[in-house]
Design an enzyme around this catalytic site. Structure first.
Site, PDB file in Angstrom:
ATOM      1  N   LYS A 195     -23.211  21.902 -56.876  1.00 46.06           N
ATOM      2  CA  LYS A 195     -23.024  20.650 -57.136  1.00 46.06           C
ATOM      3  C   LYS A 195     -22.596  19.520 -55.655  1.00 46.06           C
ATOM      4  O   LYS A 195     -22.988  18.881 -55.592  1.00 46.06           O
ATOM      5  CB  LYS A 195     -22.063  20.527 -58.359  1.00 46.06           C
ATOM      6  CG  LYS A 195     -20.915  21.276 -58.151  1.00 46.06           C
ATOM      7  CD  LYS A 195     -19.344  20.530 -57.013  1.00 46.06           C
ATOM      8  CE  LYS A 195     -18.320  21.330 -56.852  1.00 46.06           C
ATOM      9  NZ  LYS A 195     -17.246  20.897 -56.274  1.00 46.06           N
ATOM     10  N   ARG A 259     -14.792  15.531 -51.529  1.00 51.51           N
ATOM     11  CA  ARG A 259     -15.151  14.774 -49.801  1.00 51.51           C
ATOM     12  C   ARG A 259     -16.314  15.289 -49.832  1.00 51.51           C
ATOM     13  O   ARG A 259     -16.692  14.305 -49.058  1.00 51.51           O
ATOM     14  CB  ARG A 259     -14.303  16.430 -49.299  1.00 51.51           C
ATOM     15  CG  ARG A 259     -14.710  17.395 -50.102  1.00 51.51           C
ATOM     16  CD  ARG A 259     -13.131  18.243 -48.905  1.00 51.51           C
ATOM     17  NE  ARG A 259     -13.472  19.801 -49.023  1.00 51.51           N
ATOM     18  CZ  ARG A 259     -12.844  20.249 -50.243  1.00 51.51           C
ATOM     19  NH1 ARG A 259     -11.563  19.689 -50.445  1.00 51.51           N
ATOM     20  NH2 ARG A 259     -13.190  21.766 -50.470  1.00 51.51           N
TER      21      ARG A 259
END
EC number: 1.1.1.94
Length: 340
Positions: A195, A259
């Site tokens: 992912k 992030r």
């Protein structure tokens, strides 16, 4: 010298490790948290808070801190590893001599072994041997929300059903944390690793200003890529429709707490890859995993066009617009294919 006897030792005092330690302690468990930086750990001892990563979240009274790794590892048979994937193997090597004979290892690290693309279960078995029960925690979790006690759901998979049940009992909280047990050890690990790559792509799309429609399409196609590789590697396809797959993918692709997504946004805005990494300031798991996953795709003969284009952008400076056009052109040609 021995540490206080606890239900769990958490190795890794960053944001996520601390959040998991807090969650375990709030459930009434005694928990010991160890970090590699003794100055940081001592500061947390004094403040009863991790000001560096989770400011204003006060530690429960049953959360203990320890600067000595050998002492920490006497506290419990259950050891939770929460470190970046690029140091996962070295951390296991470091803790191995100090583990109790009845030790059980669980990790919340999401990623693959750098340069080899191996699953972390294979890294753990090579270092620790095949006799130690192993488990993985994954799913849609941002540390700040978990530490704040906001509603969250995670998935657990283990090599031992007793270990899985014990972890569920330690972590599950009816008020804030739903814990799903899954028997697909491979799939839960892959979902957490792959992912991050798709999240970079979603960030690039948003950085280019492509909008919500494009992001949704990319997430859908990304899920298909993850599922194809997972099936080829022995995972159960339905795993990727659960918390460790779709849940984590949607979270990471759509929220700027990720992030990997922020890294992608910077690249989409025209920032060079190395500069974007410096701006993020933390490990961007998806960057290194992109290269490793592409090797896996080649090994298992799986088509992963999004991952391929991201690799070209990240490692060969391909223009992001050209990469997008390549994907759009491919999907037009493949429009008769029923399977995403």
């Amino acid at each position: 010298m021995s540490a206080v006897i606890t239900s769990m030792i958490v190795i890794g005092a960053g944001s996520y490790g601390t959040a998991l330690a807090i969650t375990l302690a709030r459930n009434g468990n005694k928990v010991l948290l160890w970090g590699h930086d003794p100055v940081h750990v001592q500061a947390m001892k004094v403040a009863r808070c991790n000001h560096a990563f989770l400011p204003n979240v006060i530690f429960p009274s049953t959360l203990y801190l320890e600067t000595s790794l050998p002492v920490a590892l006497t506290a419990s048979r259950n050891v939770l590893i929460v470190v970046p994937s690029n140091v996962f193997g070295s951390v296991l090597t470091r803790i191995k001599p100090h583990l109790r004979p009845d030790a059980r290892i669980v990790w919340a690290t999401k990623g693959l072994e750098m340069n080899t693309g191996r699953l972390l279960q294979d890294v753990a078995r090579d270092i620790l041997g095949g006799h130690i029960p192993l488990a993985v925690i994954s799913g849609p979790t941002f540390a700040r929300e978990l530490a704040a006690g906001l509603p969250t759901a995670i998935a657990i998979a283990a090599t031992d059903v007793t270990f899985s049940a014990d972890l569920q009992q330690l972590l599950h909280c009816s008020k804030s944390l739903l814990v799903e047990c899954n028997i697909d050890f491979i799939g839960v690990q892959l979902g957490g690793a792959l992912k991050n790559i798709i999240a970079i792509g979603a960030g690039i799309s948003d950085g280019l200003g492509f909008g919500a429609n494009a992001r949704a399409a990319l997430i859908t196609r990304g899920l298909a890529e993850i599922s194809r590789l997972g099936k080829a590697m022995g995972a159960t396809p339905s795993t990727f429709m659960g918390m460790a797959g779709l849940g984590d993918l949607v979270l990471t692709c759509t929220d700027n707490q990720s992030r990997n997504r922020r890294f992608g946004i910077l690249i989409g805005q025209g920032i060079e890859v190395q500069t974007a990494q410096k701006n993020i300031g933390l490990v961007v798991e998806g960057y290194t995993n992109t290269k490793d996953v592409l090797k896996l795709a080649s090994r298992y003969r799986v088509v992963m066009p999004i991952t391929e284009q991201l690799y070209q952008i990240l490692y060969h400076n391909k223009n992001v617009y050209d990469a997008a056009l390549t994907l759009l052109g491919r999907y037009y040609k493949d429009k008769q294919i029923s399977y995403l």
